[in-house]
Design a protein around this motif. Structure first.
Motif, PDB file in Angstrom:
ATOM      1  N   MET A  61       0.840  -1.172  -0.169  1.00 54.76           N
ATOM      2  CA  MET A  61       0.269   0.073  -0.034  1.00 54.76           C
ATOM      3  C   MET A  61       0.922   1.118   0.284  1.00 54.76           C
ATOM      4  O   MET A  61       0.390   2.052  -0.801  1.00 54.76           O
ATOM      5  N   GLU A  62       1.542   1.338   1.047  1.00 50.03           N
ATOM      6  CA  GLU A  62       2.616   2.513   1.127  1.00 50.03           C
ATOM      7  C   GLU A  62       3.773   2.318  -0.285  1.00 50.03           C
ATOM      8  O   GLU A  62       3.445   3.810  -0.898  1.00 50.03           O
ATOM      9  N   THR A  63       4.170   1.614  -1.130  1.00 53.40           N
ATOM     10  CA  THR A  63       5.205   1.778  -2.317  1.00 53.40           C
ATOM     11  C   THR A  63       3.762   2.427  -3.193  1.00 53.40           C
ATOM     12  O   THR A  63       4.435   3.455  -4.353  1.00 53.40           O
ATOM     13  N   ILE A  64       2.730   1.884  -3.100  1.00 52.46           N
ATOM     14  CA  ILE A  64       1.119   2.187  -4.176  1.00 52.46           C
ATOM     15  C   ILE A  64       1.163   4.214  -3.893  1.00 52.46           C
ATOM     16  O   ILE A  64       1.205   4.978  -4.710  1.00 52.46           O
ATOM     17  N   LEU A  65       0.935   4.365  -3.378  1.00 56.48           N
ATOM     18  CA  LEU A  65       0.989   5.404  -2.785  1.00 56.48           C
ATOM     19  C   LEU A  65       2.200   6.633  -3.235  1.00 56.48           C
ATOM     20  O   LEU A  65       2.087   7.428  -3.694  1.00 56.48           O
ATOM     21  N   VAL A  66       3.296   6.431  -2.637  1.00 52.16           N
ATOM     22  CA  VAL A  66       4.696   7.286  -2.938  1.00 52.16           C
ATOM     23  C   VAL A  66       4.497   6.921  -4.494  1.00 52.16           C
ATOM     24  O   VAL A  66       4.971   8.010  -5.432  1.00 52.16           O
ATOM     25  N   ALA A  67       4.301   5.775  -5.299  1.00 53.04           N
ATOM     26  CA  ALA A  67       4.095   6.065  -6.958  1.00 53.04           C
ATOM     27  C   ALA A  67       3.133   7.186  -7.376  1.00 53.04           C
ATOM     28  O   ALA A  67       3.571   8.006  -7.920  1.00 53.04           O
ATOM     29  N   LEU A  68       1.771   7.069  -6.414  1.00 56.46           N
ATOM     30  CA  LEU A  68       0.966   7.599  -7.309  1.00 56.46           C
ATOM     31  C   LEU A  68       0.487   8.861  -6.941  1.00 56.46           C
ATOM     32  O   LEU A  68       0.029   9.717  -7.881  1.00 56.46           O
ATOM     33  N   LEU A  69       1.011   9.350  -5.393  1.00 57.26           N
ATOM     34  CA  LEU A  69       0.601  10.704  -4.578  1.00 57.26           C
ATOM     35  C   LEU A  69       1.186  11.884  -5.922  1.00 57.26           C
ATOM     36  O   LEU A  69       0.744  12.831  -6.220  1.00 57.26           O
ATOM     37  N   PRO A  70       2.954  11.392  -6.102  1.00 58.68           N
ATOM     38  CA  PRO A  70       3.439  12.725  -6.266  1.00 58.68           C
ATOM     39  C   PRO A  70       2.599  12.872  -7.879  1.00 58.68           C
ATOM     40  O   PRO A  70       2.593  14.265  -8.421  1.00 58.68           O
ATOM     41  N   VAL A  71       2.718  11.682  -8.849  1.00 60.35           N
ATOM     42  CA  VAL A  71       1.658  11.635  -9.916  1.00 60.35           C
ATOM     43  C   VAL A  71       0.152  12.694 -10.033  1.00 60.35           C
ATOM     44  O   VAL A  71      -0.144  14.214 -10.818  1.00 60.35           O
ATOM     45  N   SER A  72      -0.396  12.485  -8.746  1.00 58.22           N
ATOM     46  CA  SER A  72      -1.485  13.385  -9.029  1.00 58.22           C
ATOM     47  C   SER A  72      -1.316  14.730  -8.401  1.00 58.22           C
ATOM     48  O   SER A  72      -2.940  15.188  -8.747  1.00 58.22           O
ATOM     49  N   PHE A  73      -0.316  14.937  -7.059  1.00 52.05           N
ATOM     50  CA  PHE A  73       0.226  16.096  -6.859  1.00 52.05           C
ATOM     51  C   PHE A  73      -0.208  17.029  -8.621  1.00 52.05           C
ATOM     52  O   PHE A  73      -0.352  18.105  -8.297  1.00 52.05           O
ATOM     53  N   LEU A  74       1.346  16.603  -8.976  1.00 51.17           N
ATOM     54  CA  LEU A  74       1.973  17.076 -10.170  1.00 51.17           C
ATOM     55  C   LEU A  74       0.615  17.057 -11.289  1.00 51.17           C
ATOM     56  O   LEU A  74       0.259  18.569 -11.961  1.00 51.17           O
ATOM     57  N   ILE A  75      -0.337  16.400 -11.236  1.00 56.21           N
ATOM     58  CA  ILE A  75      -1.524  17.171 -12.197  1.00 56.21           C
ATOM     59  C   ILE A  75      -2.155  18.603 -11.461  1.00 56.21           C
ATOM     60  O   ILE A  75      -2.876  19.540 -12.508  1.00 56.21           O
ATOM     61  N   PHE A  76      -2.685  18.245 -10.183  1.00 52.49           N
ATOM     62  CA  PHE A  76      -3.584  19.308  -9.770  1.00 52.49           C
ATOM     63  C   PHE A  76      -3.268  20.328  -9.396  1.00 52.49           C
ATOM     64  O   PHE A  76      -3.263  21.582  -9.565  1.00 52.49           O
ATOM     65  N   LEU A  77      -1.403  20.430  -9.123  1.00 50.31           N
ATOM     66  CA  LEU A  77      -0.927  21.498  -9.423  1.00 50.31           C
ATOM     67  C   LEU A  77      -0.596  22.408 -11.170  1.00 50.31           C
ATOM     68  O   LEU A  77      -1.064  23.879 -10.698  1.00 50.31           O
ATOM     69  N   GLY A  78      -0.652  21.478 -11.694  1.00 46.70           N
ATOM     70  CA  GLY A  78      -0.995  21.855 -12.999  1.00 46.70           C
ATOM     71  C   GLY A  78      -2.283  22.544 -13.014  1.00 46.70           C
ATOM     72  O   GLY A  78      -2.106  24.013 -13.811  1.00 46.70           O
ATOM     73  N   TYR A  79      -3.539  21.992 -12.771  1.00 43.11           N
ATOM     74  CA  TYR A  79      -4.529  22.868 -12.942  1.00 43.11           C
ATOM     75  C   TYR A  79      -4.659  24.187 -12.301  1.00 43.11           C
ATOM     76  O   TYR A  79      -5.432  25.200 -12.284  1.00 43.11           O
ATOM     77  N   LEU A  80      -4.099  24.275 -10.878  1.00 36.48           N
ATOM     78  CA  LEU A  80      -3.525  25.446 -10.341  1.00 36.48           C
ATOM     79  C   LEU A  80      -3.177  26.063 -11.135  1.00 36.48           C
ATOM     80  O   LEU A  80      -3.321  27.222 -10.608  1.00 36.48           O
ATOM     81  N   PHE A  81      -1.604  25.823 -11.653  1.00 35.71           N
ATOM     82  CA  PHE A  81      -1.245  27.198 -12.473  1.00 35.71           C
ATOM     83  C   PHE A  81      -2.155  27.766 -13.436  1.00 35.71           C
ATOM     84  O   PHE A  81      -2.606  28.979 -13.656  1.00 35.71           O
ATOM     85  N   LYS A  82      -3.127  26.854 -14.449  1.00 39.57           N
ATOM     86  CA  LYS A  82      -3.620  27.416 -15.025  1.00 39.57           C
ATOM     87  C   LYS A  82      -4.725  28.568 -14.237  1.00 39.57           C
ATOM     88  O   LYS A  82      -5.804  29.401 -14.827  1.00 39.57           O
ATOM     89  N   ARG A  83      -5.081  28.293 -13.342  1.00 39.31           N
ATOM     90  CA  ARG A  83      -6.842  28.580 -12.531  1.00 39.31           C
ATOM     91  C   ARG A  83      -5.693  30.447 -12.354  1.00 39.31           C
ATOM     92  O   ARG A  83      -6.411  31.235 -12.590  1.00 39.31           O
ATOM     93  N   ILE A  84      -5.040  30.063 -12.388  1.00 36.26           N
ATOM     94  CA  ILE A  84      -4.249  31.350 -11.658  1.00 36.26           C
ATOM     95  C   ILE A  84      -3.389  33.024 -13.026  1.00 36.26           C
ATOM     96  O   ILE A  84      -3.172  33.231 -12.794  1.00 36.26           O
ATOM     97  N   GLU A  85      -3.440  31.469 -13.527  1.00 33.11           N
ATOM     98  CA  GLU A  85      -3.122  31.481 -15.714  1.00 33.11           C
ATOM     99  C   GLU A  85      -1.188  32.133 -15.442  1.00 33.11           C
ATOM    100  O   GLU A  85      -0.811  33.266 -15.760  1.00 33.11           O
ATOM    101  N   PHE A  86      -0.786  30.869 -14.693  1.00 33.01           N
ATOM    102  CA  PHE A  86       0.727  31.172 -14.410  1.00 33.01           C
ATOM    103  C   PHE A  86       1.581  30.391 -14.951  1.00 33.01           C
ATOM    104  O   PHE A  86       1.301  28.995 -14.996  1.00 33.01           O
ATOM    105  N   PRO A  87       2.886  30.224 -16.089  1.00 30.18           N
ATOM    106  CA  PRO A  87       2.749  32.230 -15.898  1.00 30.18           C
ATOM    107  C   PRO A  87       1.592  32.417 -16.695  1.00 30.18           C
ATOM    108  O   PRO A  87       1.930  33.656 -17.102  1.00 30.18           O
TER     109      PRO A  87
END
Length: 308
Positions: A1-27
């Protein structure tokens, strides 16, 4: 379970970070349009050439591996066509979007997760799968458009050109040929490709987040549920049992299921726009599958822990 989270969470975080950048129009919105193109035409082909040119391909049963994927694709296609004809009678344009949502896969997410979980050996299998499945899936999708949307906006010649010029396929083929003929890249070039490769996955995942349109998901419709259920539940289940029937085990089977679990590709919207699909439904399916797949991929990976 821990191995899966370690692999999946960074991928999910980067996707949501990209969405956040779009929302604030950065850059800027324009930046992400060019960044996505740069990732598609430069960074990912560099990654594929770099990994494939030095990989060990001797122990791969390519025929069974690819056949499992193709057979699953055929079963899913028949299932959806029967579903549309005898049960729900979807509108033709809507069906093309449902179908794309049910069979296409997000390359960026697939490669990122494969790399995080299986490393270089997994990326080789993923690249092999992509080399065959990208053109085959495109053939199936365009065939469905010709049947259900009566579109004549694409010719055989233009389709063949689009496949031949696909940078991901070219990267796989070039890297594979270098490997097959035992050709070593000039050291500075190999290191350059390695540096470019390191930027491919994070920038690709950020682009996935930028492409999300969460506000479009206002209500759950039958069309959306049909595509979601088929892609995120039936496809990985079918490919698992078909892969086992072909004698595929271990890491190769796990990668097949991971491939089947992927949300649909963002490029589905482009094809829907060019060939007369339901654009609003397609956009909703892309976003919903990307969000829901975070949980369904986790579930399938937990079931497959013994394979990696």
């Amino acid at each position: 379970m821990e191995t899966i989270l370690v692999a999946l969470l960074p991928v999910s975080f980067l996707i949501f970070l990209g969405y956040l950048f779009k929302r604030i129009e950065f850059p800027s919105i324009e930046f992400w349009q060019y960044a996505d193109k740069f990732t598609y035409y430069v960074l990912f082909p560099a990654l594929l050439v770099y990994k494939l040119s030095t990989a060990s391909l001797n122990e791969i049963d390519g025929f069974a591996f690819i056949s499992s994927s193709i057979l699953t694709l055929i079963f899913i296609t028949i299932f959806l066509m029967l579903l549309s004809k005898f049960l729900f009678l979807f509108d033709g344009k809507a069906f093309t979007s449902i179908y794309q949502g049910a069979i296409r896969f997000n390359t960026y997410v697939f490669l990122a997760l494969t790399d995080a979980i299986f490393g270089d050996s997994g990326l080789v299998l993923a690249a092999l799968l992509m080399t065959f499945m990208i053109p085959i899936i495109n053939v199936f999708c365009i065939s469905i458009f010709s049947i259900y949307a009566a579109s004549s906006k694409i010719t055989v010649i233009s389709f063949i050109k689009s496949i031949i010029k696909n940078p991901l396929i070219l990267g796989c083929i070039f890297g594979g040929l270098l490997n097959y003929f035992g050709i070593s890249l000039y050291a500075p070039i190999e290191k350059t490709l390695g540096i470019l490769s390191s930027a491919a996955l994070p920038l690709g995942l950020l682009s996935v987040g930028v492409g999300l349109h969460i506000k479009h998901i206002k209500e759950v419709k039958l069309e959306l549920f049909s595509s979601l259920f088929t892609k995120l539940a039936l496809f990985p289940t079918f490919i698992f049992f078909i892969g086992q029937a072909f004698g595929i085990q271990g890491q190769a089977l796990a990668i097949l299921v991971l491939f089947g679990s992927m949300p649909t590709a963002s490029s589905s919207y482009i094809l829907a726009r060019e060939l007369g699909g339901d654009l609003k439904l397609m956009s909703t399916i892309i976003t919903a599958e990307t969000l829901v797949s975070i949980f369904t991929i986790s579930a399938f990976l937990m079931l497959l822990q013994g394979y990696f």
